[in-house]
Motif scaffolding. Structure first.
Motif, PDB file in Angstrom:
ATOM      1  N   ASP A  65       0.831  -1.202   0.000  1.00 54.99           N
ATOM      2  CA  ASP A  65       0.000   0.000   0.000  1.00 54.99           C
ATOM      3  C   ASP A  65       0.871   1.259   0.000  1.00 54.99           C
ATOM      4  OD1 ASP A  65      -2.539   1.506   0.346  1.00 54.99           O
ATOM      5  OD2 ASP A  65      -1.755   1.883   2.372  1.00 54.99           O
ATOM      6  N   VAL A  66       1.894   1.280   0.846  1.00 57.63           N
ATOM      7  CA  VAL A  66       2.796   2.432   0.905  1.00 57.63           C
ATOM      8  C   VAL A  66       3.496   2.626  -0.443  1.00 57.63           C
ATOM      9  CG1 VAL A  66       4.931   3.329   1.941  1.00 57.63           C
ATOM     10  CG2 VAL A  66       3.154   2.339   3.401  1.00 57.63           C
ATOM     11  N   VAL A  67       4.017   1.551  -1.008  1.00 56.75           N
ATOM     12  CA  VAL A  67       4.725   1.644  -2.294  1.00 56.75           C
ATOM     13  C   VAL A  67       3.782   2.116  -3.394  1.00 56.75           C
ATOM     14  CG1 VAL A  67       5.949   0.322  -4.081  1.00 56.75           C
ATOM     15  CG2 VAL A  67       6.524  -0.011  -1.659  1.00 56.75           C
ATOM     16  N   ALA A  68       2.571   1.616  -3.412  1.00 57.95           N
ATOM     17  CA  ALA A  68       1.595   2.047  -4.424  1.00 57.95           C
ATOM     18  C   ALA A  68       1.293   3.536  -4.290  1.00 57.95           C
ATOM     19  CB  ALA A  68       0.311   1.224  -4.311  1.00 57.95           C
ATOM     20  N   LYS A  69       1.145   4.014  -3.068  1.00 61.33           N
ATOM     21  CA  LYS A  69       0.875   5.443  -2.844  1.00 61.33           C
ATOM     22  C   LYS A  69       2.057   6.295  -3.292  1.00 61.33           C
ATOM     23  CE  LYS A  69      -2.313   4.733   0.981  1.00 61.33           C
ATOM     24  NZ  LYS A  69      -2.453   4.717   2.444  1.00 61.33           N
ATOM     25  N   VAL A  70       3.251   5.848  -3.002  1.00 58.65           N
ATOM     26  CA  VAL A  70       4.447   6.579  -3.424  1.00 58.65           C
ATOM     27  C   VAL A  70       4.512   6.636  -4.945  1.00 58.65           C
ATOM     28  CG1 VAL A  70       6.982   6.454  -3.521  1.00 58.65           C
ATOM     29  CG2 VAL A  70       5.788   6.183  -1.331  1.00 58.65           C
ATOM     30  N   LYS A  71       4.290   5.501  -5.590  1.00 54.22           N
ATOM     31  CA  LYS A  71       4.339   5.466  -7.054  1.00 54.22           C
ATOM     32  C   LYS A  71       3.265   6.354  -7.669  1.00 54.22           C
ATOM     33  CE  LYS A  71       5.110   1.385  -8.907  1.00 54.22           C
ATOM     34  NZ  LYS A  71       5.055  -0.077  -9.118  1.00 54.22           N
ATOM     35  N   ALA A  72       2.126   6.447  -7.029  1.00 53.80           N
ATOM     36  CA  ALA A  72       1.057   7.314  -7.535  1.00 53.80           C
ATOM     37  C   ALA A  72       1.449   8.789  -7.435  1.00 53.80           C
ATOM     38  CB  ALA A  72      -0.238   7.058  -6.758  1.00 53.80           C
ATOM     39  N   GLU A  73       2.278   9.146  -6.461  1.00 51.23           N
ATOM     40  CA  GLU A  73       2.733  10.525  -6.301  1.00 51.23           C
ATOM     41  C   GLU A  73       3.821  10.901  -7.295  1.00 51.23           C
ATOM     42  OE1 GLU A  73       1.913  13.257  -4.154  1.00 51.23           O
ATOM     43  OE2 GLU A  73       0.124  12.017  -4.123  1.00 51.23           O
ATOM     44  N   CYS A  74       4.555   9.935  -7.787  1.00 53.40           N
ATOM     45  CA  CYS A  74       5.706  10.208  -8.653  1.00 53.40           C
ATOM     46  C   CYS A  74       5.390  11.111  -9.843  1.00 53.40           C
ATOM     47  CB  CYS A  74       6.334   8.896  -9.129  1.00 53.40           C
ATOM     48  SG  CYS A  74       7.252   8.044  -7.818  1.00 53.40           S
ATOM     49  N   PRO A  75       4.366  10.813 -10.636  1.00 58.57           N
ATOM     50  CA  PRO A  75       4.104  11.676 -11.795  1.00 58.57           C
ATOM     51  C   PRO A  75       3.791  13.127 -11.424  1.00 58.57           C
ATOM     52  CG  PRO A  75       2.847   9.640 -11.956  1.00 58.57           C
ATOM     53  CD  PRO A  75       3.456   9.676 -10.590  1.00 58.57           C
ATOM     54  N   LYS A  76       3.172  13.328 -10.261  1.00 58.35           N
ATOM     55  CA  LYS A  76       2.824  14.674  -9.825  1.00 58.35           C
ATOM     56  C   LYS A  76       4.054  15.535  -9.554  1.00 58.35           C
ATOM     57  CE  LYS A  76      -1.212  12.876  -7.401  1.00 58.35           C
ATOM     58  NZ  LYS A  76      -1.787  12.665  -6.065  1.00 58.35           N
ATOM     59  N   HIS A  77       5.172  14.878  -9.245  1.00 55.78           N
ATOM     60  CA  HIS A  77       6.371  15.603  -8.829  1.00 55.78           C
ATOM     61  C   HIS A  77       7.560  15.385  -9.758  1.00 55.78           C
ATOM     62  CE1 HIS A  77       4.344  16.649  -5.115  1.00 55.78           C
ATOM     63  NE2 HIS A  77       3.907  15.404  -5.083  1.00 55.78           N
ATOM     64  N   GLY A  78       7.336  14.629 -10.834  1.00 63.94           N
ATOM     65  CA  GLY A  78       8.413  14.377 -11.784  1.00 63.94           C
ATOM     66  C   GLY A  78       9.473  13.418 -11.272  1.00 63.94           C
ATOM     67  N   LEU A  79       9.114  12.560 -10.328  1.00 63.33           N
ATOM     68  CA  LEU A  79      10.056  11.580  -9.786  1.00 63.33           C
ATOM     69  C   LEU A  79       9.913  10.270 -10.535  1.00 63.33           C
ATOM     70  CD1 LEU A  79      12.167  10.661  -7.709  1.00 63.33           C
ATOM     71  CD2 LEU A  79      10.263  10.174  -6.143  1.00 63.33           C
ATOM     72  N   SER A  80      11.014   9.736 -10.972  1.00 59.30           N
ATOM     73  CA  SER A  80      11.010   8.461 -11.674  1.00 59.30           C
ATOM     74  C   SER A  80      10.635   7.335 -10.711  1.00 59.30           C
ATOM     75  CB  SER A  80      12.400   8.172 -12.247  1.00 59.30           C
ATOM     76  OG  SER A  80      12.480   6.832 -12.686  1.00 59.30           O
ATOM     77  N   PRO A  81       9.620   6.535 -11.054  1.00 57.49           N
ATOM     78  CA  PRO A  81       9.296   5.377 -10.213  1.00 57.49           C
ATOM     79  C   PRO A  81      10.466   4.401 -10.106  1.00 57.49           C
ATOM     80  CG  PRO A  81       7.518   5.824 -11.758  1.00 57.49           C
ATOM     81  CD  PRO A  81       8.674   6.703 -12.150  1.00 57.49           C
ATOM     82  N   ALA A  82      11.352   4.406 -11.095  1.00 63.91           N
ATOM     83  CA  ALA A  82      12.533   3.538 -11.056  1.00 63.91           C
ATOM     84  C   ALA A  82      13.500   3.959  -9.949  1.00 63.91           C
ATOM     85  CB  ALA A  82      13.241   3.545 -12.406  1.00 63.91           C
ATOM     86  N   ILE A  83      13.413   5.213  -9.531  1.00 63.42           N
ATOM     87  CA  ILE A  83      14.181   5.675  -8.370  1.00 63.42           C
ATOM     88  C   ILE A  83      13.349   5.476  -7.106  1.00 63.42           C
ATOM     89  CG2 ILE A  83      15.134   7.719  -7.200  1.00 63.42           C
ATOM     90  CD1 ILE A  83      15.929   8.754  -9.997  1.00 63.42           C
TER      91      ILE A  83
END
Length: 114
Positions: A65-83
């Motif tokens: 759940d935590v990882v999914a939430k983090v990945k969902a935030e990535c596009p909003k902030h320009g963070l690569s999910p691979a990082i």
């Protein structure tokens, strides 16, 4: 309530003109990350205090759940999910180990703690 400290931001990624500028901002951000991660760690102590059963310290569903939430935030902030994903999975893993140690320390008989 935690108030994060920071040196003054001098540049954005677009305005940095030298490696000195880049390194200054990275070092500034790293100091902020230490503060934020320390706050996160403090909640591992709270979880260890609150959880009544050591067997629920490691919660696979919560991890995902935590990882999914983090990945969902990535596009909003320009963070690569691979990082983001491996960073969070490593942090979660270390936080769980910390929570186990905190849980055990809270429940050791007083004479053993000395």
């Amino acid at each position: 309530m935690t108030t994060y400290t920071s040196d003054e931001r001098r540049h954005t990624a677009e305005t940095a003109a030298s490696m000195t500028d880049v390194r200054y901002e990275i070092d500034r951000i790293d100091r902020l990350l230490v503060e934020i991660i320390a706050e996160r760690q403090s909640f591992m102590d709270a979880a260890a205090r609150i959880k009544g059963d050591r067997n629920i310290v490691h919660d696979r569903a919560r991890i995902e759940d935590v990882v999914a939430k983090v990945k969902a935030e990535c596009p909003k902030h320009g963070l690569s999910p691979a990082i983001a994903e491996p960073v969070w999975r490593t942090m979660i893993d270390r936080c769980i180990a910390y929570e186990f140690a905190s849980y055990d320390a809270l429940r050791l008989p007083a004479k053993v703690k000395s």
